[in-house]
Design a protein around this motif. Structure first.
Motif, PDB file in Angstrom:
ATOM      1  N   MET A 185      66.069  54.656  75.125  1.00 33.10           N
ATOM      2  CA  MET A 185      65.186  54.887  76.293  1.00 33.10           C
ATOM      3  C   MET A 185      65.649  56.091  77.118  1.00 33.10           C
ATOM      4  N   THR A 186      65.065  56.763  77.910  1.00 34.24           N
ATOM      5  CA  THR A 186      65.755  57.875  78.874  1.00 34.24           C
ATOM      6  C   THR A 186      65.652  57.465  80.228  1.00 34.24           C
ATOM      7  N   THR A 187      65.978  58.282  81.114  1.00 38.80           N
ATOM      8  CA  THR A 187      65.834  58.331  82.393  1.00 38.80           C
ATOM      9  C   THR A 187      64.415  58.299  82.800  1.00 38.80           C
ATOM     10  N   ALA A 188      63.574  59.270  82.099  1.00 36.53           N
ATOM     11  CA  ALA A 188      62.162  59.073  82.240  1.00 36.53           C
ATOM     12  C   ALA A 188      61.568  57.987  82.211  1.00 36.53           C
ATOM     13  N   ASP A 189      62.058  57.361  81.095  1.00 37.12           N
ATOM     14  CA  ASP A 189      61.234  55.844  80.519  1.00 37.12           C
ATOM     15  C   ASP A 189      61.717  55.011  81.837  1.00 37.12           C
ATOM     16  N   VAL A 190      62.688  55.163  82.417  1.00 38.68           N
ATOM     17  CA  VAL A 190      63.321  54.345  83.604  1.00 38.68           C
ATOM     18  C   VAL A 190      62.446  54.341  84.745  1.00 38.68           C
ATOM     19  N   ALA A 191      62.335  55.795  84.903  1.00 40.02           N
ATOM     20  CA  ALA A 191      61.513  56.252  86.575  1.00 40.02           C
ATOM     21  C   ALA A 191      59.994  55.668  86.114  1.00 40.02           C
ATOM     22  N   VAL A 192      59.436  56.003  84.826  1.00 37.81           N
ATOM     23  CA  VAL A 192      57.928  55.376  84.780  1.00 37.81           C
ATOM     24  C   VAL A 192      57.962  53.954  84.783  1.00 37.81           C
ATOM     25  N   LEU A 221      61.250  54.827  94.955  1.00 41.61           N
ATOM     26  CA  LEU A 221      62.264  54.811  93.859  1.00 41.61           C
ATOM     27  C   LEU A 221      63.290  56.256  94.226  1.00 41.61           C
ATOM     28  N   TRP A 222      62.699  57.011  94.533  1.00 41.05           N
ATOM     29  CA  TRP A 222      63.262  58.518  94.911  1.00 41.05           C
ATOM     30  C   TRP A 222      64.052  58.180  96.015  1.00 41.05           C
ATOM     31  N   LEU A 223      63.772  57.763  97.260  1.00 44.02           N
ATOM     32  CA  LEU A 223      64.589  57.474  98.309  1.00 44.02           C
ATOM     33  C   LEU A 223      65.748  56.366  97.877  1.00 44.02           C
ATOM     34  N   THR A 224      65.569  55.396  97.030  1.00 44.73           N
ATOM     35  CA  THR A 224      66.467  54.414  96.494  1.00 44.73           C
ATOM     36  C   THR A 224      67.827  55.228  95.989  1.00 44.73           C
ATOM     37  N   THR A 225      67.369  56.282  95.224  1.00 51.23           N
ATOM     38  CA  THR A 225      68.563  56.983  94.484  1.00 51.23           C
ATOM     39  C   THR A 225      69.501  57.643  95.424  1.00 51.23           C
ATOM     40  N   TYR A 226      69.268  57.663  96.726  1.00 49.54           N
ATOM     41  CA  TYR A 226      70.139  58.283  97.746  1.00 49.54           C
ATOM     42  C   TYR A 226      70.807  57.087  98.405  1.00 49.54           C
ATOM     43  N   MET A 227      70.373  55.873  98.358  1.00 50.12           N
ATOM     44  CA  MET A 227      71.143  54.932  98.927  1.00 50.12           C
ATOM     45  C   MET A 227      72.514  54.463  98.372  1.00 50.12           C
ATOM     46  N   GLY A 228      73.446  54.367  99.570  1.00 46.22           N
ATOM     47  CA  GLY A 228      74.721  53.976  98.980  1.00 46.22           C
ATOM     48  C   GLY A 228      75.176  52.553  99.473  1.00 46.22           C
ATOM     49  N   SER A 229      74.527  51.901 100.216  1.00 44.34           N
ATOM     50  CA  SER A 229      74.800  50.596 100.422  1.00 44.34           C
ATOM     51  C   SER A 229      73.647  49.658 100.991  1.00 44.34           C
ATOM     52  N   LEU A 270      52.028  62.736  96.189  1.00 42.24           N
ATOM     53  CA  LEU A 270      53.210  62.179  96.831  1.00 42.24           C
ATOM     54  C   LEU A 270      53.838  61.385  95.688  1.00 42.24           C
ATOM     55  N   GLY A 271      53.018  60.469  95.090  1.00 47.94           N
ATOM     56  CA  GLY A 271      53.475  59.731  94.026  1.00 47.94           C
ATOM     57  C   GLY A 271      54.088  60.598  93.033  1.00 47.94           C
ATOM     58  N   LEU A 272      53.519  61.668  92.379  1.00 48.32           N
ATOM     59  CA  LEU A 272      54.165  62.718  91.123  1.00 48.32           C
ATOM     60  C   LEU A 272      55.298  62.995  91.835  1.00 48.32           C
ATOM     61  N   LEU A 273      55.487  63.755  92.997  1.00 45.49           N
ATOM     62  CA  LEU A 273      56.753  64.161  93.432  1.00 45.49           C
ATOM     63  C   LEU A 273      57.677  63.288  93.912  1.00 45.49           C
ATOM     64  N   GLY A 274      57.447  62.255  94.087  1.00 43.86           N
ATOM     65  CA  GLY A 274      58.316  61.109  94.084  1.00 43.86           C
ATOM     66  C   GLY A 274      58.856  60.538  92.757  1.00 43.86           C
ATOM     67  N   GLY A 275      57.894  60.472  91.867  1.00 42.70           N
ATOM     68  CA  GLY A 275      58.431  60.057  90.479  1.00 42.70           C
ATOM     69  C   GLY A 275      59.270  61.208  89.685  1.00 42.70           C
ATOM     70  N   LEU A 276      58.769  62.640  89.988  1.00 45.17           N
ATOM     71  CA  LEU A 276      59.799  63.582  89.306  1.00 45.17           C
ATOM     72  C   LEU A 276      61.225  63.557  90.049  1.00 45.17           C
ATOM     73  N   MET A 277      61.082  63.700  91.263  1.00 42.62           N
ATOM     74  CA  MET A 277      62.311  63.738  92.187  1.00 42.62           C
ATOM     75  C   MET A 277      63.242  62.481  91.903  1.00 42.62           C
ATOM     76  N   LEU A 279      68.100  60.389  89.212  1.00 38.80           N
ATOM     77  CA  LEU A 279      68.576  59.387  88.012  1.00 38.80           C
ATOM     78  C   LEU A 279      69.484  59.834  86.853  1.00 38.80           C
ATOM     79  N   ASP A 280      69.126  61.430  86.407  1.00 40.07           N
ATOM     80  CA  ASP A 280      69.855  62.113  85.543  1.00 40.07           C
ATOM     81  C   ASP A 280      71.029  62.373  86.024  1.00 40.07           C
ATOM     82  N   ARG A 281      71.257  62.781  87.484  1.00 37.83           N
ATOM     83  CA  ARG A 281      72.621  63.007  88.120  1.00 37.83           C
ATOM     84  C   ARG A 281      73.453  61.907  88.283  1.00 37.83           C
ATOM     85  N   LEU A 282      72.800  60.731  88.427  1.00 38.78           N
ATOM     86  CA  LEU A 282      73.573  59.387  88.792  1.00 38.78           C
ATOM     87  C   LEU A 282      74.102  58.718  87.376  1.00 38.78           C
TER      88      LEU A 282
END
Length: 251
Positions: A98-105, A156-164, A233-240, A245-248
């Motif tokens: 599985m890939t990060t794309a699979d996780v996001a989808v 999902l996009w916003l969550t990737t920026y959450m630190g705590s 907006l949904g597509l933008l959020g999913g792609l970002m 997730l790739d970076r993290l």
């Protein structure tokens, strides 16, 4: 598709936690009964698309959109954060094919499924109470899935920026005003022009308008605008989210 494996995993985890789904469905029903019906008895009718509908029929589709949005945003934020930062689930998943794309989808599909369950149950309540006034309401459930897709992608996009966990206060800070002021309980015509433009740019407002137009039969060209806006907006959020997730997870 590998993403469905993640959905299946979540189904197994929640198979004994059906009460969580029940509470999410019950909240908008209580709002409808208390504000839509209770307060509505003192207000009378509200104009929608050039015709007057009773206040409860005005509030009900807004609660329908809100239930779909809440179901999707809660799962794509709080639960995803736990899996990402604490359970380290995605690190384990990426040791498989599985890939990060699979996780996001996969997480988007799961959040969309949860929002759809909330909305489907609420739509049945609306129909039972007589607050569905058009055959166009048959498209209300697909519309709520689109709402869920929009909020799941953004969440999902916003969550990737959450630190705590404290950072989730910002999610609540954004959601509550949207629920209160996105045309949910009163028409946005009451706002000054500048405020109205700001409100109309929010995803929940477009969600509320779309569901209200479908359940009352008052469709306009703006309905297509709402569909395009929510999908974008949904597509933008999913792609970002996938990029984040790739970076993290891969660096």
């Amino acid at each position: 598709m590998n993403a469905w494996r993640l959905v299946g995993r979540n189904l197994l985890v929640y198979r004994r936690s059906w009460l969580i789904f029940l509470t999410g469905f019950a909240e908008p029903v209580f709002y409808l009964l208390s504000i839509g019906i209770g307060v509505g008895a003192m207000i009378g009718g509200v104009e929608v698309g050039g015709r007057v509908v009773e206040y409860a029929a005005f509030v009900a589709p807004a609660m329908l959109a809100t239930s779909a949005a809440n179901g999707a945003i809660m799962d794509s934020t709080f639960n995803v954060f736990f899996r990402l930062k604490h359970a380290r689930l995605y690190d384990a998943i990426l040791t498989t094919p599985m890939t990060t794309a699979d996780v996001a989808v996969g997480e988007t599909l799961w959040a969309l499924l949860r929002g759809g369950v909330y909305a489907g149950g609420f739509l049945l309540v609306m129909a039972a109470l007589g607050y569905v006034n058009s055959w166009w309401a048959l498209l209300a459930l697909p519309a709520t899935l689109l709402v869920g897709f929009c909020f799941a992608g953004l969440g999902l996009w916003l969550t990737t920026y959450m630190g705590s966990w404290k950072d989730f206060e910002y999610i609540s800070l954004a959601l509550m005003p949207m629920v209160l002021f996105s045309g949910t309980f009163f028409p946005v015509d009451a706002y000054p022009a500048a405020v109205r433009l700001l409100v109309e740019a929010t995803p929940l407002y477009r969600s509320v308008v779309l569901c209200r137009e479908l359940t009352t039969g008052a469709l306009t060209t703006g309905s297509l605008l709402s569909v395009a806006y929510l999908a974008a907006l949904g597509l933008l959020g999913g792609l970002m989210a996938r990029r984040r997730l790739d970076r993290l997870l891969l660096t």
